[in-house]
Design an enzyme around this catalytic site. Structure first.
Site, PDB file in Angstrom:
ATOM      1  N   ASN A 383       0.838  -1.210   0.000  1.00 28.95           N
ATOM      2  CA  ASN A 383       0.000   0.000   0.000  1.00 28.95           C
ATOM      3  C   ASN A 383       0.865   1.249   0.000  1.00 28.95           C
ATOM      4  O   ASN A 383       0.603   2.201  -0.726  1.00 28.95           O
ATOM      5  CB  ASN A 383      -0.860   0.041   1.264  1.00 28.95           C
ATOM      6  CG  ASN A 383      -2.195  -0.666   1.080  1.00 28.95           C
ATOM      7  OD1 ASN A 383      -2.689  -0.763  -0.025  1.00 28.95           O
ATOM      8  ND2 ASN A 383      -2.751  -1.157   2.167  1.00 28.95           N
ATOM      9  N   GLU A 419      -6.501  -7.794   4.729  1.00 27.39           N
ATOM     10  CA  GLU A 419      -5.803  -8.517   3.648  1.00 27.39           C
ATOM     11  C   GLU A 419      -5.733 -10.007   3.962  1.00 27.39           C
ATOM     12  O   GLU A 419      -4.876 -10.734   3.487  1.00 27.39           O
ATOM     13  CB  GLU A 419      -4.425  -7.889   3.400  1.00 27.39           C
ATOM     14  CG  GLU A 419      -3.262  -8.263   4.265  1.00 27.39           C
ATOM     15  CD  GLU A 419      -3.402  -8.098   5.776  1.00 27.39           C
ATOM     16  OE1 GLU A 419      -4.496  -7.814   6.290  1.00 27.39           O
ATOM     17  OE2 GLU A 419      -2.389  -8.301   6.453  1.00 27.39           O
TER      18      GLU A 419
HETATM   19  N1  LIG Z   1      -5.576  -1.329   0.058  1.00 27.92           N
HETATM   20  C1  LIG Z   1      -6.108  -1.928   1.108  1.00 27.92           C
HETATM   21  N2  LIG Z   1      -5.333  -2.197   2.173  1.00 27.92           N
HETATM   22  C2  LIG Z   1      -5.883  -2.838   3.230  1.00 27.92           C
HETATM   23  C3  LIG Z   1      -7.238  -3.203   3.259  1.00 27.92           C
HETATM   24  N3  LIG Z   1      -7.471  -3.800   4.453  1.00 27.92           N
HETATM   25  C4  LIG Z   1      -6.306  -3.799   5.138  1.00 27.92           C
HETATM   26  N4  LIG Z   1      -5.335  -3.229   4.400  1.00 27.92           N
HETATM   27  C5  LIG Z   1      -3.944  -2.989   4.746  1.00 27.92           C
HETATM   28  O1  LIG Z   1      -3.243  -4.180   4.900  1.00 27.92           O
HETATM   29  C6  LIG Z   1      -2.090  -3.897   5.704  1.00 27.92           C
HETATM   30  C7  LIG Z   1      -1.812  -5.069   6.627  1.00 27.92           C
HETATM   31  O2  LIG Z   1      -0.609  -4.786   7.250  1.00 27.92           O
HETATM   32  P1  LIG Z   1       0.002  -5.658   8.381  1.00 27.92           P
HETATM   33  O3  LIG Z   1      -1.083  -6.304   9.198  1.00 27.92           O
HETATM   34  O4  LIG Z   1       0.996  -4.785   9.090  1.00 27.92           O
HETATM   35  O5  LIG Z   1       0.716  -6.797   7.634  1.00 27.92           O
HETATM   36  P2  LIG Z   1       1.645  -6.855   6.364  1.00 27.92           P
HETATM   37  O6  LIG Z   1       2.244  -5.555   6.010  1.00 27.92           O
HETATM   38  O7  LIG Z   1       0.832  -7.517   5.282  1.00 27.92           O
HETATM   39  O8  LIG Z   1       2.813  -7.763   6.827  1.00 27.92           O
HETATM   40  P3  LIG Z   1       2.773  -9.327   7.066  1.00 27.92           P
HETATM   41  O9  LIG Z   1       1.333  -9.724   7.206  1.00 27.92           O
HETATM   42  O10 LIG Z   1       3.548  -9.543   8.321  1.00 27.92           O
HETATM   43  O11 LIG Z   1       3.423  -9.923   5.856  1.00 27.92           O
HETATM   44  C8  LIG Z   1      -2.394  -2.613   6.467  1.00 27.92           C
HETATM   45  O12 LIG Z   1      -1.537  -1.615   6.004  1.00 27.92           O
HETATM   46  C9  LIG Z   1      -3.834  -2.315   6.088  1.00 27.92           C
HETATM   47  O13 LIG Z   1      -4.038  -0.912   5.944  1.00 27.92           O
HETATM   48  C10 LIG Z   1      -8.039  -2.882   2.133  1.00 27.92           C
HETATM   49  O14 LIG Z   1      -9.243  -3.143   2.073  1.00 27.92           O
HETATM   50  N5  LIG Z   1      -7.436  -2.249   1.081  1.00 27.92           N
END
Ligand SMILES: Nc1nc2c(ncn2[C@@H]2O[C@H](COP(=O)(O)OP(=O)(O)OP(=O)(O)O)[C@@H](O)[C@H]2O)c(=O)[nH]1
Length: 522
Positions: A383, A419
């Site tokens: 993101n 996610e």
């Molecule tokens: N674009 C978008 N981002 C989302 C959505 N829901 C959650 N996210 C993002 O997904 C990210 C999840 O981050 P983290 O839980 O820190 O995990 P990660 O960066 O994937 O790292 P790891 O899971 O450890 O590999 C966050 O930055 C949320 O803002 C969505 O509907 N759309």
């Protein structure tokens, strides 16, 4: 007349000139009017008498004065100019025509002549020159007018095309342009509240070295500045050439202006949809200025442009609030029907319900049940790098992949949250689930979604699997609800383990109500 001007030129000048002369035969006082003067004053001859001049009704232009009085001016200012008085007035009207009147003295055939110079006032053709012969002054003023017109058209098109979030910065740029154009030391916008009894300073530009006051001028009530509020509401205009001359009824205003060392101030009301919404104003700080009619017209023009921009900002805000409400309503609707609004997959609510149902069925039918938790790796940095909208697109792509991968009857894919996705695999034992998870990782890699921050350079998934074996319901103390809950927890722990072990891998466990055992099945 000025040496460089012949009488023929005077006849052709677009500026009206009148002067007094003695008629040689009758020795009576007559007045010569050049064609421009005849046109402006609606006279049909070039020589008229002094009583005819005295009968010309020039009135005060109320647009430029604070009080709306329109009594005829006595004595007639043209007559005064012809009598040799020093006159320079920009606040006159002849009928509907705004006029600028100046007195002039010059010599014709060695004789001193007193003349009146008249020209229509219009911001587009406002000639400031002290003498008719000063063509450079006329040219300068025209150049200045053209430059201002150019500025206005630039400001308008910038403000018309501005996105909602840019409107404020464009208004500030408009104020800065106006200030730098030479209008003032401080230019600002104030907005009224809905009941028109309070104002706040929303935008401000100050010349270098001049102090800003926006922060202090946030909640000014009508009782603080009664004279000013009355003026804005009734006249829509406040022109103060010299703050020191303000009357006693404006004592609060004077105190405020003095505290900011404002010597001259002009404010013009802004309207939108027939409603007073605020005003735009200019201050001269530590120095005084006589505001010209051109200054006021220019300020009015800028005020109109800003008012339109503020109105469209209001519309956009209302529109985006409505859009937000619609999106929320839509999400609630999806929630109710068990669907995730971003991906179209089942949502968490539907998943919980299905998990419970499938667990009961598998216990009843002595069938295994696997649960797969899938999480997108390093999605935060995805993101951050590619933007939230691209993040949304990537989530949709993953959702489509899951949807096409899990096609067997009874398989349910859901967006678990953010996610994270969950898949129910009724009838699948641990090794079948692990195999399916492995294939999924391969297909994900084949999608080739770039992710610069990932080790592989591609967006990947981590998978945690928990499998309830066919005999898990044999224990009479195990209820479907407890088993379902344990299955979920252990799939989640397996996913956590997959993250720990470097991501882009599958970790699985067999449901053990008392403990979790992990197998690495990359
Ligand atoms: N674009 C978008 N981002 C989302 C959505 N829901 C959650 N996210 C993002 O997904 C990210 C999840 O981050 P983290 O839980 O820190 O995990 P990660 O960066 O994937 O790292 P790891 O899971 O450890 O590999 C966050 O930055 C949320 O803002 C969505 O509907 N759309």
């Amino acid at each position: 007349m000025h040496n460089t001007f012949s009488e023929a030129l005077i006849e052709q000048l677009p500026i009206g000139i009148l002067w007094r002369y003695l008629e040689p035969d009758t020795a009576s006082q007559r007045v010569y009017c050049n064609p421009a003067a005849q046109r402006l004053l609606k006279l049909n001859k070039r020589d008229i008498s002094m009583p005819e001049i005295a009968a010309l009704a020039l009135t005060l232009d109320t647009e430029l004065s604070i009080k709306k009085t329109s009594e005829a001016l006595l004595p007639n200012p043209i007559q005064q100019a012809l009598d040799g008085e020093l006159i320079d007035r920009r606040d006159l009207l002849f009928g509907q025509l705004p006029l600028h009147l100046k007195s002039l003295r010059f010599s014709v055939n060695q004789q001193q002549v007193c003349a009146a110079l008249i020209q229509p006032r219009d911001h587009r053709l406002f000639i400031e020159s002290a003498e008719t012969g000063d063509m450079s002054g006329i040219e300068l003023s025209l150049r200045d007018t053209l430059a201002f017109d150019k500025l206005i058209s630039e400001l308008s098109s910038r403000l018309i095309n501005a996105e909602g979030s840019q409107i404020d910065q464009h208004i500030e740029a408009a104020l800065a342009a106006m200030g730098q154009f030479g209008l003032a030391d401080r230019c600002y916008v104030f907005q009224f509240n809905a009941t028109l009894d309070q104002i706040h300073n929303s935008h401000e530009w100050v010349r270098e070295g001049v102090s800003a006051h926006l922060d202090e001028l946030q909640h000014i009530a009508q009782e603080d500045l009664p004279w000013f509020f009355a003026n804005m509401r009734e006249e829509g205009l406040m022109v103060v050439h010299d703050v020191a001359t303000l009357s006693a009824e404006a004592s609060n205003e004077r105190e405020l202006f003095d505290s900011e060392d404002i010597r001259s101030i002009v404010c013009v009301a802004m309207q939108a949809g027939g409603q007073l919404i605020g005003f735009v104003g200019c201050d001269m700080v530590a120095r005084q200025r006589h505001w010209s009619e051109a200054d006021i017209r220019r300020l009015k023009l800028v005020g109109e442009i800003i008012a339109q921009a503020l109105q469209s900002q209001q519309y956009l805000k209302a529109l985006s609030a409505t859009q937000r409400q619609l999106i929320e309503a839509n999400q609630r609707l999806h929630q109710l029907v068990g669907e995730d609004s971003l991906t179209g997959l089942a949502n968490r609510r539907q998943f919980d319900h299905e998990l419970d149902t499938e667990m009961r069925r598998s216990m009843r039918q002595q069938q295994p049940l696997s649960l797969m938790m899938i999480d997108v790796d390093h999605f935060k940095s995805f993101n951050d790098t590619y933007g939230h909208l691209n993040g949304d697109d990537a989530l949709r792509t993953v959702a489509n992949l899951l949807h096409s991968h899990f096609k067997r009857s009874g398989e349910l894919v859901c967006r678990f949250g953010g996610e994270e996705f969950a898949v129910l695999l009724p009838g699948a034992n641990k090794s079948q689930a692990v195999e399916s998870g492995g294939h999924l990782l391969e297909k994900m890699a084949q999608l080739g979604i770039h992710h610069a921050a990932a080790e592989s350079g591609l967006l990947s998934l981590s998978i945690g699997i928990a499998c309830a074996p066919e005999d898990c319901g044999d224990d009479p103390s195990a209820s479907a609800a407890i088993l379902a809950n344990n299955l979920l927890q252990q799939a989640d722990q397996a996913l956590y383990q997959a993250k720990k072990e470097g991501r882009n891998c599958v970790i699985s466990t067999l449901l053990q109500p008392s403990q979790a055992l992990y197998d690495s099945d990359e």
